[in-house]
Scaffold this motif. Structure first.
Motif, PDB file in Angstrom:
ATOM      1  N   UNK A 118       0.940  -0.944  -0.214  1.00  0.00           N
ATOM      2  CA  UNK A 118      -0.260   0.167   0.106  1.00  0.00           C
ATOM      3  C   UNK A 118       1.042   1.184  -0.169  1.00  0.00           C
ATOM      4  N   UNK A 119       0.509   2.331  -0.929  1.00  0.00           N
ATOM      5  CA  UNK A 119       1.349   3.212  -0.544  1.00  0.00           C
ATOM      6  C   UNK A 119      -0.007   4.620  -0.096  1.00  0.00           C
ATOM      7  N   UNK A 120       0.653   5.796  -0.519  1.00  0.00           N
ATOM      8  CA  UNK A 120      -0.027   7.005   0.223  1.00  0.00           C
ATOM      9  C   UNK A 120       0.569   8.036  -0.250  1.00  0.00           C
ATOM     10  N   UNK A 121       0.243   9.006   0.892  1.00  0.00           N
ATOM     11  CA  UNK A 121       1.011  10.504   0.321  1.00  0.00           C
ATOM     12  C   UNK A 121      -0.033  10.997  -0.596  1.00  0.00           C
ATOM     13  N   UNK A 122       1.437  11.490  -1.585  1.00  0.00           N
ATOM     14  CA  UNK A 122       0.626  12.039  -3.352  1.00  0.00           C
ATOM     15  C   UNK A 122      -0.326  11.075  -3.914  1.00  0.00           C
ATOM     16  N   UNK A 123       0.095  10.007  -3.812  1.00  0.00           N
ATOM     17  CA  UNK A 123      -1.177   9.123  -4.467  1.00  0.00           C
ATOM     18  C   UNK A 123      -2.288   8.976  -3.921  1.00  0.00           C
ATOM     19  N   UNK A 124      -3.027   9.483  -2.705  1.00  0.00           N
ATOM     20  CA  UNK A 124      -3.803   9.187  -2.421  1.00  0.00           C
ATOM     21  C   UNK A 124      -4.751  10.412  -1.726  1.00  0.00           C
ATOM     22  N   UNK A 125      -6.133  10.426  -1.484  1.00  0.00           N
ATOM     23  CA  UNK A 125      -6.750  11.355  -1.321  1.00  0.00           C
ATOM     24  C   UNK A 125      -6.674  11.439   0.099  1.00  0.00           C
ATOM     25  N   UNK A 126      -6.428  12.931   1.070  1.00  0.00           N
ATOM     26  CA  UNK A 126      -6.774  12.177   2.401  1.00  0.00           C
ATOM     27  C   UNK A 126      -7.829  12.817   2.790  1.00  0.00           C
ATOM     28  N   UNK A 127      -7.845  12.472   4.141  1.00  0.00           N
ATOM     29  CA  UNK A 127      -8.916  12.876   4.888  1.00  0.00           C
ATOM     30  C   UNK A 127      -9.092  12.961   6.188  1.00  0.00           C
ATOM     31  N   UNK A 128     -10.302  14.005   6.570  1.00  0.00           N
ATOM     32  CA  UNK A 128     -10.343  13.847   8.498  1.00  0.00           C
ATOM     33  C   UNK A 128     -11.391  13.761   8.435  1.00  0.00           C
ATOM     34  N   UNK A 129     -12.242  13.172   9.744  1.00  0.00           N
ATOM     35  CA  UNK A 129     -13.247  12.625  10.480  1.00  0.00           C
ATOM     36  C   UNK A 129     -13.371  14.341  11.477  1.00  0.00           C
ATOM     37  N   UNK A 130     -14.308  14.759  11.588  1.00  0.00           N
ATOM     38  CA  UNK A 130     -14.749  16.144  12.171  1.00  0.00           C
ATOM     39  C   UNK A 130     -15.861  16.219  12.568  1.00  0.00           C
ATOM     40  N   UNK A 131     -15.333  15.420  14.356  1.00  0.00           N
ATOM     41  CA  UNK A 131     -16.740  14.847  15.276  1.00  0.00           C
ATOM     42  C   UNK A 131     -17.356  16.576  15.655  1.00  0.00           C
TER      43      UNK A 131
END
Length: 484
Positions: A96-109
């Motif tokens: 698996x890869x991350x960083x510049x290749x994938x979307x970023x996300x955050x869950x706001x409470x």
């Protein structure tokens, strides 16, 4: 001609070793402990393929031994070996890869610390992104996305967590979506709540990308094929590991079965699923990326005789063939498959579920020609498929000559006092960079259909690639040695 080939071979051997000896940092000489930055997928994989070609050309078992050392380290970096999970909570035999290749996300409470709003941001420039939430009157809030690599902030105000509100946050962000910023959201609540104001850091998703799996598994399967066809080249210590390498390659490819698809007329491809946290969720991979998997399928078909691998390899070959446009004996083809979503573009339907992509409600059509760097994979697949016995015939000799002419008549151009490459295969691209110039060896396998290819390569091939040295430079050196 023989003397010219011998000279090119010697130059390639020197080039290969000079690059390997000069690799530093994440590029080498070792192997990264993981693929989260994509270095194994787009760096180490090229080096492994380079060592395989050197072994094929020279018969020197030392190249095989070094290749096996790299492979063993690469296998240690798989998700299941490391005990890490992808975005779906799966730990599989992939990288698996991350960083510049994938979307970023955050869950706001919400104010009671319950998940309320999931915010996703598509590449490019998704590293170091901050999502700022500020309260507004009447339980409304604003949402701003900023990042060090992004010139402009994305901001929307007057949002609400109330599912019945006219400014319901996910739908308001959907309406405000723009391709440049790539911000979308999912509402995680079914009742009225208040959001918790604050600054939140978006994190990249972990995704196993089919293209990178294909790049990594390709030299594994290729080494197994070499061991079957020329066992004298593979030392006994490595030969004992070949069954494990084959199992690893098959398992990695099988992990992407859910992404396999075919058109109604039998062209094959890999695609991203609609909910995958990547920039082009729901779309077919670029041609060079599903050809990266296609090369591995060719090797697996040759080694195992498995009919499914053969069918898929042939279907992928038809995708490339049917996108070749031959004019006056010269072939061109697009970066994105012409039957695909990105090539055609799409518009928002008003419903994320109906858009076919949860992360890109709309996207403008992209019909650009293939670029000369990614064409390295295309050419390798084309020649590998055409030259592998037992596969269904797909490419004609005329088409092979036309692709060779792409290089001699479109890619290499005389500009003022020098001969240089252009950026793409279309014939009218902008001048190529020095790094693109260093990749011309990728066209050498086509010398079988045009002697002019080797002469043009020699005219523009640099003595060494520009710094920093990269894994693909090792591969290009091996190409010079292999086809010289």
């Amino acid at each position: 001609m023989v003397g010219d080939r011998s000279r090119l071979h010697r130059e390639g051997v020197r080039y290969f070793h000079a690059v390997e000896d000069g690799l530093t940092g994440v590029s080498g000489p070792g192997v990264p402990a993981d693929n989260e930055a994509g270095v194994i997928g787009w760096g180490t994989s090229w080096r492994m393929q380079g060592y395989l070609m050197m072994a094929e050309r020279t018969g020197d078992p030392r190249y095989v031994e070094r290749l096996a050392e790299l492979i063993d380290k690469v296998l240690d970096a798989r998700d299941d070996v490391r005990g890490i999970e992808d975005h779906r909570g799966r730990s599989r035999p992939v990288w698996s890869t991350a960083g510049k290749f994938t979307a970023c996300s955050v869950t706001v409470p919400d104010t009671e610390d319950r998940p309320a709003l999931d915010v996703s941001i598509c590449p490019p420039h998704t590293r170091n992104l901050l999502v700022t939430v500020e309260e507004e009157p009447e339980d409304r809030f604003s949402l701003t996305v900023t990042g060090s690599a992004r010139k402009n902030a994305f901001a929307v105000d007057g949002l609400s967590l109330d599912p019945a509100h006219a400014r319901r946050a996910d739908l308001a962000l959907y309406a405000a979506y723009e391709q440049r910023s790539g911000v979308t959201a999912r509402l995680l609540t079914t009742d009225r709540r208040r959001i918790r104001a604050g600054v939140y850091t978006a994190r990249p998703a972990m995704v196993a990308l089919a293209a990178q799996t294909g790049m990594i598994a390709y030299p594994l399967a290729g080494l197994v094929r070499l061991g079957r066809e020329r066992p004298e080249v593979v030392p006994p210590s490595v030969r004992a590991r070949l069954d494990g390498y084959l199992d690893a390659a098959v398992s990695a490819v099988r992990a992407h079965d859910e992404q396999w698809g075919t058109t109604s007329d039998g062209r094959g491809f890999y695609r991203w699923l609609p909910d995958e946290p990547v920039s082009f969720a729901g779309a077919e991979l670029p041609t060079n990326e599903f050809l990266a998997m296609g090369r591995t399928l060719v090797q697996l078909a040759a080694v195992t005789g498995d009919e499914e691998f053969t069918r898929r390899a042939a279907a992928i070959a038809r995708s490339l063939r049917d996108d070749l446009t031959v004019t006056d004996g010269v072939a061109t083809w697009p970066y994105w498959p012409s039957f695909g979503r990105v090539y055609r573009g799409w518009s928002a339907t008003g419903s994320p579920e109906d858009d076919g992509s949860l992360h890109r409600p709309s996207y403008a059509a992209v019909t650009v020609p293939e670029d000369v760097t990614h064409a390295l994979i295309d050419i390798d697949f084309l020649c590998l498929y055409h030259g592998t016995p037992g596969l269904p015939p797909v490419f004609t000799e005329a088409q092979m000559r036309a692709v060779a002419a792409t290089f001699t008549r479109h890619v290499v151009r005389r500009r003022r006092l020098s001969t240089r490459v252009v950026h793409d295969v279309g014939g009218n691209g902008r001048p190529g960079t020095d790094r693109e110039q260093a990749h011309v060896a990728g066209w050498l396998p086509l010398r079988q259909w045009s002697p002019e290819v080797a002469r043009r390569v020699r005219a523009v091939q640099p003595t060494l690639p520009p710094p920093p040295l990269m894994g693909v430079d090792t591969y290009c050196g091996a190409l010079l040695a292999r086809w010289g």
